[in-house]
Structures are given as structure tokens and as C-alpha cells.
Write an enzyme that holds these catalytic residues in place. Structure first.
Site, PDB file in Angstrom:
ATOM      1  CB  ILE A  52     -11.832  48.924 -10.639  1.00 57.92           C
ATOM      2  CG1 ILE A  52     -13.163  49.117  -9.937  1.00 57.92           C
ATOM      3  CG2 ILE A  52     -11.875  49.389 -12.077  1.00 57.92           C
ATOM      4  CD1 ILE A  52     -14.333  48.603 -10.693  1.00 57.92           C
ATOM      5  CB  ALA A  53      -7.911  44.806 -12.348  1.00 58.27           C
ATOM      6  N   GLY A  70      -2.087  53.791 -18.341  1.00 62.12           N
ATOM      7  CA  GLY A  70      -2.784  54.455 -17.229  1.00 62.12           C
ATOM      8  C   GLY A  70      -3.801  55.413 -17.811  1.00 62.12           C
ATOM      9  CB  ILE A  91      -5.235  46.723  -8.517  1.00 59.57           C
ATOM     10  CG1 ILE A  91      -4.738  46.672  -9.970  1.00 59.57           C
ATOM     11  CG2 ILE A  91      -6.709  46.329  -8.408  1.00 59.57           C
ATOM     12  CD1 ILE A  91      -5.285  47.764 -10.902  1.00 59.57           C
ATOM     13  CD  GLU A 113     -15.537  53.975 -12.311  1.00 59.43           C
ATOM     14  OE1 GLU A 113     -14.365  54.291 -12.584  1.00 59.43           O
ATOM     15  OE2 GLU A 113     -16.124  53.001 -12.819  1.00 59.43           O
ATOM     16  NE  ARG A 170       0.544  74.876  20.044  1.00 63.49           N
ATOM     17  CZ  ARG A 170       1.484  74.282  20.756  1.00 63.49           C
ATOM     18  NH1 ARG A 170       1.153  73.417  21.698  1.00 63.49           N
ATOM     19  NH2 ARG A 170       2.755  74.534  20.527  1.00 63.49           N
ATOM     20  CG  ASN A 208      -7.238  66.524 -10.800  1.00 57.73           C
ATOM     21  OD1 ASN A 208      -7.902  65.474 -10.801  1.00 57.73           O
ATOM     22  ND2 ASN A 208      -7.152  67.309  -9.740  1.00 57.73           N
ATOM     23  CD  GLU A 209      -2.422  66.794 -14.679  1.00 57.51           C
ATOM     24  OE1 GLU A 209      -2.595  65.591 -14.440  1.00 57.51           O
ATOM     25  OE2 GLU A 209      -2.141  67.624 -13.795  1.00 57.51           O
TER      26      GLU A 209
HETATM   27  C1  LIG Z   1      -3.032  54.844  -4.828  1.00 60.09           C
HETATM   28  C2  LIG Z   1      -3.521  54.531  -6.204  1.00 60.09           C
HETATM   29  C3  LIG Z   1      -4.667  53.765  -6.362  1.00 60.09           C
HETATM   30  C4  LIG Z   1      -5.100  53.427  -7.646  1.00 60.09           C
HETATM   31  N1  LIG Z   1      -6.181  52.582  -7.795  1.00 60.09           N
HETATM   32  C5  LIG Z   1      -6.472  52.083  -9.022  1.00 60.09           C
HETATM   33  C6  LIG Z   1      -7.458  51.041  -9.177  1.00 60.09           C
HETATM   34  O1  LIG Z   1      -8.111  50.611  -8.216  1.00 60.09           O
HETATM   35  N2  LIG Z   1      -7.661  50.525 -10.402  1.00 60.09           N
HETATM   36  C7  LIG Z   1      -6.965  50.969 -11.496  1.00 60.09           C
HETATM   37  O2  LIG Z   1      -7.186  50.430 -12.562  1.00 60.09           O
HETATM   38  N3  LIG Z   1      -6.038  51.957 -11.391  1.00 60.09           N
HETATM   39  C8  LIG Z   1      -5.771  52.521 -10.189  1.00 60.09           C
HETATM   40  N4  LIG Z   1      -4.813  53.497 -10.050  1.00 60.09           N
HETATM   41  C9  LIG Z   1      -4.122  53.958 -11.232  1.00 60.09           C
HETATM   42  C10 LIG Z   1      -4.458  55.384 -11.642  1.00 60.09           C
HETATM   43  O3  LIG Z   1      -5.765  55.473 -12.111  1.00 60.09           O
HETATM   44  C11 LIG Z   1      -3.399  55.836 -12.652  1.00 60.09           C
HETATM   45  O4  LIG Z   1      -2.186  55.955 -11.950  1.00 60.09           O
HETATM   46  C12 LIG Z   1      -3.769  57.126 -13.339  1.00 60.09           C
HETATM   47  O5  LIG Z   1      -4.866  56.942 -14.207  1.00 60.09           O
HETATM   48  C13 LIG Z   1      -2.605  57.729 -14.141  1.00 60.09           C
HETATM   49  O6  LIG Z   1      -2.022  56.796 -14.962  1.00 60.09           O
HETATM   50  P1  LIG Z   1      -0.411  56.605 -14.954  1.00 60.09           P
HETATM   51  O7  LIG Z   1      -0.016  56.385 -13.537  1.00 60.09           O
HETATM   52  O8  LIG Z   1      -0.057  55.576 -15.940  1.00 60.09           O
HETATM   53  O9  LIG Z   1       0.148  58.012 -15.389  1.00 60.09           O
HETATM   54  P2  LIG Z   1       0.412  58.522 -16.881  1.00 60.09           P
HETATM   55  O10 LIG Z   1      -0.767  58.200 -17.722  1.00 60.09           O
HETATM   56  O11 LIG Z   1       1.741  58.023 -17.311  1.00 60.09           O
HETATM   57  O12 LIG Z   1       0.507  60.107 -16.657  1.00 60.09           O
HETATM   58  C14 LIG Z   1       1.684  60.772 -16.248  1.00 60.09           C
HETATM   59  C15 LIG Z   1       1.424  62.287 -16.329  1.00 60.09           C
HETATM   60  O13 LIG Z   1       1.144  62.637 -17.688  1.00 60.09           O
HETATM   61  C16 LIG Z   1      -0.071  63.342 -17.745  1.00 60.09           C
HETATM   62  N5  LIG Z   1      -0.783  63.039 -19.001  1.00 60.09           N
HETATM   63  C17 LIG Z   1      -0.994  61.820 -19.569  1.00 60.09           C
HETATM   64  N6  LIG Z   1      -1.732  61.969 -20.686  1.00 60.09           N
HETATM   65  C18 LIG Z   1      -2.000  63.293 -20.821  1.00 60.09           C
HETATM   66  C19 LIG Z   1      -2.728  64.075 -21.764  1.00 60.09           C
HETATM   67  N7  LIG Z   1      -3.349  63.510 -22.807  1.00 60.09           N
HETATM   68  N8  LIG Z   1      -2.772  65.411 -21.594  1.00 60.09           N
HETATM   69  C20 LIG Z   1      -2.150  65.997 -20.543  1.00 60.09           C
HETATM   70  N9  LIG Z   1      -1.462  65.313 -19.602  1.00 60.09           N
HETATM   71  C21 LIG Z   1      -1.390  63.971 -19.740  1.00 60.09           C
HETATM   72  C22 LIG Z   1      -0.873  62.835 -16.558  1.00 60.09           C
HETATM   73  O14 LIG Z   1      -1.898  63.751 -16.215  1.00 60.09           O
HETATM   74  C23 LIG Z   1       0.215  62.725 -15.513  1.00 60.09           C
HETATM   75  O15 LIG Z   1       0.424  63.980 -14.943  1.00 60.09           O
HETATM   76  C24 LIG Z   1      -4.404  53.902  -8.786  1.00 60.09           C
HETATM   77  C25 LIG Z   1      -3.273  54.722  -8.610  1.00 60.09           C
HETATM   78  C26 LIG Z   1      -2.833  55.018  -7.351  1.00 60.09           C
HETATM   79  C27 LIG Z   1      -1.583  55.859  -7.213  1.00 60.09           C
END
Ligand SMILES: Cc1cc2nc3c(=O)[nH]c(=O)nc-3n(C[C@H](O)[C@H](O)[C@H](O)COP(=O)(O)OP(=O)(O)OC[C@H]3O[C@@H](n4cnc5c(N)ncnc54)[C@H](O)[C@@H]3O)c2cc1C
Length: 373
Positions: free
Chosen positions: A117-118, A125, A151, A238, A264, A362-363
Site C-alpha cells: 500500500i503506497a 503522512g 512502504i 486496516e 529463572r 494514535n494522535e
Molecule cells: C515501519 C513503518 C511502516 C510503514 N508502512 C507504511 C505503508 O505500508 N504504507 C504507507 O503508505 N505508509 C506506511 N508508513 C507510514 C506511516 O503510516 C506514517 O509514518 C504515519 O501515518 C505518520 O505520518 P508521518 O510519518 O508523516 O508523521 P507526521 O504526519 O509528520 O506526524 C508527526 C507527529 O505529529 C502528529 N500529528 C500530525 N497531525 C496531527 C494532528 N492533526 N493532531 C495531532 N497530532 C498530529 C503525529 O501524530 C505525530 O506524532 C509506515 C511507517 C513506518 C514507520
């Protein structure tokens, strides 16, 4: 559970024990599970379990998927990205035409295609509507330019459910989902397999698209602009998958820890005899049981077609928070051994951290829940 599911659990569990557990150290070293295991899982009928047999799939229901997820998660097998593979197939099944289903589902079910899923991009994010990967319709093809990051299955995936922007003027109505087969696809490139804190057997990767061309009939949906709506409809499924893997990991970690503290010895007795240790075990077993009851209720609701976004978000956020707390206690009860990768709880601890981040942080779950409170 019923008799048929119990038999299915036996064979899924045997498969995980014999074909996956012995391979896990190698997978963790090479940061990939390889292709062969996908074919084997396909041959065993363990992929796309809850989609109809007429498309070459398992012909079961969500409970069959749950059984396989649980058998993987309670043993800490986190490199085999069955979740996103199934989700990829679900998008085809839910939004594809009959021809599209016949094109992709049988090969996904056999493990000939590996799904991913990309969605996520370096600049999009949590804010998925910020996706910039552009798909421009040119005659009977889309031309795609852009990149994706984080991804799951990305290193090996041969079938992507790709979120693209087909209309730069619109935010929500500007996204479309394209199914992209990547083998020998000109202009497509897998970047780094990312160096992660946990889930190190998983080939989570960056993907690049430079003037990639795919036929227009790779689009899911009769028209452009439906992508965001299709994504939102599928999210409860999901999120429940993430939650149920979380509870299965908690159950696995608690069982392992209960065994460990009985063996242990310290100060002339098994540490499991000490009252604080027994109480700690009682606490984590209780939290795990509460999580299990909640998740089972969600599974029942999903089977009945009644799992709403808020409830699925509650399960995803709460269970994964509890997963981390419970497994942290399991590490503590293992002492120094709990910090060693050869111990299951150590690997599970590192693997569990991301459960609170992906699938919507989780936020973001709390944002969704708060709208209904
Ligand atoms: C190991 C791994 C596997 C993954 N697999 C996939 C995959 O298969 N396909 C895919 O598409 N993606 C995948 N992801 C991406 C993942 O879904 C995103 O990293 C995630 O949705 C968060 O987006 P971001 O990293 O851009 O963080 P950001 O969106 O930049 O968030 C940073 C922080 O800000 C907080 N924040 C952002 N907006 C708000 C808000 N409105 N209110 C309160 N807090 C907020 C977030 O909760 C977080 O704590 C994967 C990530 C990892 C680490």
C-alpha cells in the site's frame, strides 16, 4: 472459533513454526523475507483468505485472516507483511471491476504478486490529502511522477496500490488509486530499504516514479477523484488488523514471560514466586485479557459489517498503547536477557513501537474518536 477454524489454526501454526520461525534470524539479518516464502504461503492457501474462491482466493471470512495474523504476531514474525498484502487485495476486491479482480486477485492469493500500500510521501503522512505523486492522463495511459516513503513490503512488492494526485486543483477529490505492477516497469525504482528501530526483517522502502506509464484500466473506480473516499472506507479494516496483531503479540509476550519467571532463579527461588513479580504478571495478563475482549468484539462487528471508524480507531490506539506497556513489563521481567535480541520479548519490544505510528498515528485516532464523543 469453531472446529473448522481450530483445524485451520493448527495448520497455520505448523506452517509458521516450520517455515518461518527458523528463518526469522536470517530475515532479520538480510532485512527481507525473500520471495520464496510468499509462494509457499500461497501454495498453502494462507493468502487472501477472506476473499471469494471464484477469484482464486481462500473463500473464508475475516476470522481466517485473524487466525493467520495471530499465529504470526504471537511469535514475533514481523517481517512478513501479510497485512498490507491483504489490504492491497481488498482494495482490488472492493473497488475493482470483475476484469480487474481476475487480473490481480488470483496472483496475489498464490503469492506470485507481493502486495503493498503506497500512500505515505516525505511531505504527506498524517495529512494524506497532501499527496503530490502526480498521475496525468495521456490518452489511454497515466504518466506517474513522484515518490513514496516507509512502504511496507516495498523492497519486493510487485503490485502496488498507489495513491496518486490526478487533480492538482482539488484536495480531497483530487486523489485516485492506481494498481501498479512493478516488474520491469520503466521509470520505477526502489530506493533504500530503510534502517529501522524494529521490524528489521521487513523491507520497508522508498519508491520512486519517473515518467512511469500504466494503462488507464489500472485505476480503481469508474472515475478519477474517488481515492480519498475509497481509502476512508477501508480504514476500519486496516486499523482492526493492527489492533489484533497487537493483542496477539501481548498474549505471546505474556505467555513467554510467565514461562521465563518460573524458570529463572534468584535469591534461591524462582523469581515467579516473588509477590511483586506475580502481581506484575497479574496486571499484564489482565490488561491483555481486556484488550482481547475488546478486539474480539471488534472482529464480531467487522464480520457483521458494523465496525465503525470510531470503534476501530479506539481499538488501534488503545491496544497498541497497551501493547507497548505490556511488552515493556515483559522485557523488565526478563532482566538483562530481555534486552538481548535472541529473546522474543526483546524483538517484540522493538517491533511494537511502530504500531502506535503507522496505520494513522494514535494522535490521529484520537482526533477521529473525539468527533463522535
Ligand atoms: C515501519 C513503518 C511502516 C510503514 N508502512 C507504511 C505503508 O505500508 N504504507 C504507507 O503508505 N505508509 C506506511 N508508513 C507510514 C506511516 O503510516 C506514517 O509514518 C504515519 O501515518 C505518520 O505520518 P508521518 O510519518 O508523516 O508523521 P507526521 O504526519 O509528520 O506526524 C508527526 C507527529 O505529529 C502528529 N500529528 C500530525 N497531525 C496531527 C494532528 N492533526 N493532531 C495531532 N497530532 C498530529 C503525529 O501524530 C505525530 O506524532 C509506515 C511507517 C513506518 C514507520
Amino acid at each position: 472459533m469453531d472446529e473448522e477454524l481450530a483445524l485451520f489454526r493448527d495448520s497455520a501454526s505448523r506452517f509458521v513454526e516450520s517455515e518461518m520461525v527458523p528463518q526469522d534470524p536470517t530475515w532479520r539479518q538480510q532485512h527481507s523475507v525473500g520471495r520464496e516464502i510468499w509462494r509457499k504461503a500461497g501454495e498453502m492457501g494462507l493468502l487472501c483468505l477472506d476473499l471469494p474462491a471464484e477469484f482464486g482466493c481462500g473463500g473464508g471470512d475475516f476470522r481466517h485472516e485473524v487466525v493467520f495474523y495471530e499465529e504470526l504476531a504471537r511469535r514475533g514474525i514481523s517481517g512478513f507483511g501479510q497485512g498490507v498484502h491483504s489490504m492491497c487485495a481488498h482494495y482490488v476486491f472492493n473497488y475493482g471491476t470483475d476484469e480487474q479482480k481476475r487480473r490481480w486477485l488470483p496472483r496475489l492469493a498464490k503469492g506470485e504478486l507481493i502486495g503493498a500500500i503506497a500512500m505515505t510521501e516525505p511531505g504527506a503522512g498524517s495529512d494524506l490529502q497532501g499527496v503530490r505523486t502526480r498521475a496525468v492522463l495521456e490518452g489511454d495511459h497515466y504518466r506517474i511522477n513522484g515518490s513514496k516513503i516507509f512502504i511496507t513490503n516495498g523492497g519486493q512488492a510487485s503490485c502496488l496500490m498507489l495513491v496518486t494526485r490526478t487533480n492538482p486543483e482539488e484536495r480531497k477529490r483530487g486523489l485516485s488509486l492506481l494498481m501498479v505492477e512493478t516488474t520491469d516497469l520503466l521509470g520505477y525504482r526502489v530506493g533504500r530499504v530503510l534502517d529501522k528501530m524494529g521490524m528489521v526483517a521487513q523491507d520497508t522502502a522508498e519508491l520512486f516514479f519517473e515518467d512511469v506509464r500504466v494503462p488507464v484500466d489500472c485505476r480503481l473506480g469508474a472515475e478519477e477523484g474517488l481515492g480519498m473516499y475509497q481509502l476512508m472506507d477501508d480504514l476500519p479494516y486496516e486499523r482492526l488488523v493492527i489492533a489484533l496483531c497487537g493483542v496477539a503479540a501481548m498474549e505471546g509476550a505474556v505467555a513467554e514471560t510467565s514461562k521465563y519467571v518460573k524458570e529463572r532463579k534468584a535469591f534461591g527461588q524462582a523469581i515467579g514466586n516473588m509477590q511483586t513479580v506475580r502481581h506484575k504478571l497479574a496486571e499484564i495478563a489482565t490488561v491483555t485479557r481486556v484488550a482481547r475482549v475488546f478486539v474480539d468484539d471488534c472482529i464480531g462487528k467487522l464480520l457483521a459489517g458494523k465496525l465503525d471508524t470510531e470503534t476501530a480507531s479506539m481499538a488501534k490506539y488503545w491496544v497498541t498503547d497497551m501493547q507497548q506497556q505490556v511488552i515493556d513489563e515483559c522485557v523488565q521481567l526478563h532482566g538483562g536477557y530481555g534486552y538481548m535480541n535472541e529473546y522474543l520479548v526483546c524483538r517484540m519490544f522493538a517491533d511494537s513501537r511502530v504500531q502506535r505510528i503507522y496505520g494513522g498515528t494514535n494522535e490521529i485516532m484520537k482526533e477521529l474518536i473525539s468527533r463522535s464523543v
